[in-house]
Design an enzyme around this catalytic site. Structure first.
Site, mmCIF file in Angstrom:
data_model
loop_
_atom_site.group_PDB
_atom_site.id
_atom_site.type_symbol
_atom_site.label_atom_id
_atom_site.label_comp_id
_atom_site.label_asym_id
_atom_site.label_seq_id
_atom_site.Cartn_x
_atom_site.Cartn_y
_atom_site.Cartn_z
ATOM 1 N N GLY A 40 0.754 -1.247 0.000
ATOM 2 C CA GLY A 40 0.000 0.000 0.000
ATOM 3 C C GLY A 40 0.781 1.291 0.000
ATOM 4 C CD GLU A 68 2.478 -10.568 -5.991
ATOM 5 O OE1 GLU A 68 2.644 -11.769 -5.687
ATOM 6 O OE2 GLU A 68 1.691 -10.199 -6.877
#
Length: 180
Positions: A40, A68
């Site tokens: 984010g 990820e």
């Protein structure tokens, strides 16, 4: 650990529009630890305090890492010689991947730096399937269907240069296809 180069590379990725918004992620390995970008947050505004830390088993030591994280971990677990992973959503590579078009390595630099490109089918972002398929690639330059690229290196500079050269290859392929 000095993370100056890490932050510099993240900002370069943002400044050159290889990532936009909060997309993309970067990590480096230092022994049994990885330093990785958070979820984010734009890479263009990353500070040392923002960088997350996890061990190679996935235990999070500091921060909230990118979704990820598993992809980065699997790569490091499968490839001892790799110490840096760069994942971007660069425009031209992503466009070619969405069209299922393979890139031609058209310059001597691309042949030397990128060498060969692996192509991975689409799997959802952050999924274990994506992590496993990427980590099984032999190549250090990987194009993800509809999802950008992953480049690997012995250090963060090498991984970054592969990103830069691979995106140039995609741009050249686009130009060549339109000049025919």
């Amino acid at each position: 650990m000095d993370l100056t180069e890490f932050i510099k590379i993240c900002r370069l990725l943002y400044d050159r529009k290889y990532v936009v918004g909060s997309g993309g992620n970067v990590s480096i390995r230092d022994g049994n630890l990885i330093y990785i970008t958070p979820t984010g947050l734009s890479l263009g505004f990353l500070t040392k305090e923002d960088i997350c830390i996890a061990d190679l088993n996935g235990n999070i030591i500091k921060g909230k890492p990118t979704s990820e994280l598993n992809m980065h971990l699997k790569i490091y677990q499968n490839k001892d010689s790799i110490n840096a992973v760069v994942h971007t959503h660069s425009m031209y590579c992503t466009a070619f991947s969405a069209l299922d078009k393979k890139l031609k390595l058209v310059t001597p630099e691309a042949e030397m730096v990128v060498k060969k490109i692996a192509y991975v089918d689409y799997f959802p972002c952050g999924s274990l399937e994506l992590a496993e398929n990427v980590s099984e690639c032999i190549e250090d330059s990987i194009i993800l269907k509809n999802h950008g690229i992953v480049t690997l290196g012995k250090d963060i500079t090498e991984a970054y240069i592969k990103t830069e050269v691979l995106e140039e290859v995609a741009q050249l392929n686009y130009i060549m296809n339109n000049l025919k």
